[in-house]
Scaffold this active site. Structure first.
Site, PDB file in Angstrom:
ATOM      1  N   ASP A  31      44.423  30.210  41.018  1.00 26.05           N
ATOM      2  CA  ASP A  31      45.558  29.482  41.618  1.00 26.05           C
ATOM      3  C   ASP A  31      45.500  29.575  43.137  1.00 26.05           C
ATOM      4  O   ASP A  31      45.799  28.607  43.846  1.00 26.05           O
ATOM      5  CB  ASP A  31      46.899  30.074  41.146  1.00 26.05           C
ATOM      6  CG  ASP A  31      47.163  29.810  39.673  1.00 26.05           C
ATOM      7  OD1 ASP A  31      46.626  28.818  39.147  1.00 26.05           O
ATOM      8  OD2 ASP A  31      47.894  30.604  39.057  1.00 26.05           O
ATOM      9  N   ASN A  74      36.460  27.505  36.489  1.00 32.22           N
ATOM     10  CA  ASN A  74      35.590  28.681  36.622  1.00 32.22           C
ATOM     11  C   ASN A  74      34.317  28.413  35.821  1.00 32.22           C
ATOM     12  O   ASN A  74      34.212  27.412  35.111  1.00 32.22           O
ATOM     13  CB  ASN A  74      36.321  29.971  36.220  1.00 32.22           C
ATOM     14  CG  ASN A  74      36.710  30.006  34.749  1.00 32.22           C
ATOM     15  OD1 ASN A  74      36.018  29.445  33.900  1.00 32.22           O
ATOM     16  ND2 ASN A  74      37.825  30.649  34.445  1.00 32.22           N
TER      17      ASN A  74
HETATM   18  N1  LIG Z   1      35.797  40.400  39.814  1.00 29.46           N
HETATM   19  C1  LIG Z   1      35.831  39.766  40.988  1.00 29.46           C
HETATM   20  N2  LIG Z   1      35.236  40.324  42.074  1.00 29.46           N
HETATM   21  C2  LIG Z   1      35.284  39.710  43.263  1.00 29.46           C
HETATM   22  N3  LIG Z   1      35.858  38.520  43.490  1.00 29.46           N
HETATM   23  C3  LIG Z   1      36.438  37.908  42.464  1.00 29.46           C
HETATM   24  C4  LIG Z   1      36.479  38.508  41.154  1.00 29.46           C
HETATM   25  N4  LIG Z   1      37.136  37.672  40.340  1.00 29.46           N
HETATM   26  C5  LIG Z   1      37.506  36.624  41.088  1.00 29.46           C
HETATM   27  N5  LIG Z   1      37.102  36.750  42.371  1.00 29.46           N
HETATM   28  C6  LIG Z   1      37.341  35.784  43.463  1.00 29.46           C
HETATM   29  O1  LIG Z   1      38.346  34.870  43.025  1.00 29.46           O
HETATM   30  C7  LIG Z   1      37.812  33.542  42.907  1.00 29.46           C
HETATM   31  C8  LIG Z   1      38.367  32.837  41.674  1.00 29.46           C
HETATM   32  O2  LIG Z   1      38.149  33.660  40.564  1.00 29.46           O
HETATM   33  P1  LIG Z   1      37.688  33.172  39.121  1.00 29.46           P
HETATM   34  O3  LIG Z   1      36.350  32.548  39.171  1.00 29.46           O
HETATM   35  O4  LIG Z   1      37.854  34.366  38.256  1.00 29.46           O
HETATM   36  O5  LIG Z   1      38.784  32.055  38.826  1.00 29.46           O
HETATM   37  P2  LIG Z   1      39.659  31.808  37.516  1.00 29.46           P
HETATM   38  O6  LIG Z   1      38.954  32.348  36.323  1.00 29.46           O
HETATM   39  O7  LIG Z   1      40.038  30.385  37.522  1.00 29.46           O
HETATM   40  O8  LIG Z   1      40.958  32.675  37.805  1.00 29.46           O
HETATM   41  P3  LIG Z   1      42.349  32.605  37.038  1.00 29.46           P
HETATM   42  O9  LIG Z   1      42.427  33.891  36.279  1.00 29.46           O
HETATM   43  O10 LIG Z   1      43.365  32.539  38.113  1.00 29.46           O
HETATM   44  O11 LIG Z   1      42.324  31.382  36.168  1.00 29.46           O
HETATM   45  C9  LIG Z   1      36.304  33.699  42.908  1.00 29.46           C
HETATM   46  O12 LIG Z   1      35.702  32.549  43.449  1.00 29.46           O
HETATM   47  C10 LIG Z   1      36.123  34.955  43.778  1.00 29.46           C
HETATM   48  O13 LIG Z   1      36.164  34.605  45.161  1.00 29.46           O
HETATM   49 MG   LIG Z   2      41.533  29.350  36.363  1.00 31.60          MG
END
Ligand SMILES: Nc1ncnc2c1ncn2[C@@H]1O[C@H](COP(=O)(O)OP(=O)(O)OP(=O)(O)O)[C@@H](O)[C@H]1O
Ligand SMILES: [Mg+2]
Length: 338
Positions: free
Chosen positions: A280, A209
């Site tokens: 995931d 992320n």
């Molecule tokens: N607040 C949000 N609003 C809309 N879409 C979201 C939001 N959070 C996540 N997403 C969607 O989910 C995808 C992955 O989210 P994020 O970037 O938060 O990944 P992450 O932090 O790796 O998640 P994880 O908590 O599983 O580790 C984003 O690319 C988006 O499409």
């Molecule tokens: Mg993650």
């Protein structure tokens, strides 16, 4: 950006014959659910009267759950302890359509299964109780895992490294796994840990992320330009085929190193209930669809749509093929002509 309906249907047809090998840190998530009627006479804390309990797959196990939900078989490599939580984790993996011979578990006599217990009352988390010992694998264990991997990898179309930095994926094991995958021409996708960021050389794609990618580079990544520079910088160092940075409510950005092209895909989530596990879902759907032969761009679109669906559900949720197809159609991403 659109996906041809024929391309989607072809991928769907291939998913049931696709096996994805998931290697990483297995976690058992436990939920004790009840209500609070009084404060404890022993200490100023609530007494939770437990009415329900459940256990689910966490860590790399949630990737397996996501695979099952889209109809893909998983081969699972991970570590559990010789304890009750380990038995439960194994049983839940088997009930998630993982065949016994595809479950390659290292059972430790000394290291407990990672267990995260949430105590929930009236839909609120009262506290979380963690049981874990983060102890890296021994050299002997790594050697054994690589031997087992060489035996299993032929059955897999792709390998997901699900790194939660809990001791299984040591720096030397990460490098050895990637070497085996490259020798066998299997794509490797990585949900990375910042501490291991520059170890994942010569993989297909990494999906941090924006916070993780920013931390690894020592920068804040907010604008498209900052994300693009970060992708290029990381890709120069690691030489993956592509680089993905997920951006929470901003969706995701993908960089194709071979063409030097960027795709910024906005989130499609309409309602956001719980973003747990969205990452995931992204790595699982992306990997599975690329493994069926879909292009990087199309698989990224599918993974972004899938993430948009799971954030609208409670808990670490999953998606199905039907939900993906319906969402692509409703969002106007499906090219019905073909
Ligand atoms: N607040 C949000 N609003 C809309 N879409 C979201 C939001 N959070 C996540 N997403 C969607 O989910 C995808 C992955 O989210 P994020 O970037 O938060 O990944 P992450 O932090 O790796 O998640 P994880 O908590 O599983 O580790 C984003 O690319 C988006 O499409
Ligand atoms: Mg993650």
């Amino acid at each position: 950006m659109k996906i041809k309906k024929s391309s989607l249907k072809q991928s769907f047809a291939k998913l049931s014959n696709t096996k994805v090998l998931v290697i990483g840190d297995l976690i058992l998530d436990e939920y004790l659910i009840g209500s609070v009627e009084r404060i404890s006479p022993e200490a100023p804390v609530p007494v939770v009267w437990v009415r329900d309990e459940k256990q689910t797959l966490g860590g790399s196990g949630n990737v397996v759950q996501n695979l099952t939900s889209i109809g893909v078989n998983g081969i699972v490599f991970g570590r559990i302890g010789e304890d009750k939580a380990g038995e439960n984790l194994e049983r839940i993996l088997l009930s998630n359509a993982v065949a016994k011979e595809d479950l390659v578990l290292l059972k430790s006599k000394t290291i407990p299964t990672i267990l995260k217990t949430r105590i929930i009352a009236s839909h609120q988390q009262v506290c979380r109780v963690d049981r874990e010992e983060i102890i890296p694998l021994t050299k002997e264990e790594e050697t054994e895992i690589i031997i087992q991997l060489k035996g299993k990898i032929k059955d897999a179309s792709a390998v997901i490294l699900s790194d939660y930095d809990k001791g299984y994926l040591t720096p030397s094991l990460i490098q050895a796994i990637i070497a085996v995958c490259n020798a066998e021409k299997k794509i490797v996708t990585v949900d990375p840990q910042v501490s291991h960021f520059f170890l994942y050389k010569n993989i297909h794609i990494m999906t941090p992320n924006h916070h993780e990618a920013g931390k690894a580079l020592g920068k804040k990544l907010v604008t498209d330009a900052e994300i693009e520079n970060a992708c290029r910088e990381i890709a120069k160092e690691l030489t993956p085929d592509a680089m993905m940075i997920t951006r929470g409510e901003k969706g995701m950005s993908i960089y194709e190193r071979t063409t030097d092209l960027f795709y910024h895909i906005p989130t499609v989530a309409k309602e956001v209930f719980d973003v747990t596990g969205a990452g995931d879902t992204v790595i699982t759907t992306y990997t599975a669809f690329v493994a069926t032969g879909m292009s990087i761009k199309e698989a990224a679109l599918v993974s972004n749509v899938s993430a948009g669906i799971v954030v609208g559900k409670l808990g670490a949720a999953t998606v199905t093929q039907t939900e993906i197809e319906d969402a692509l159609k409703n969002l106007g991403y499906l090219d019905e002509e073909s």
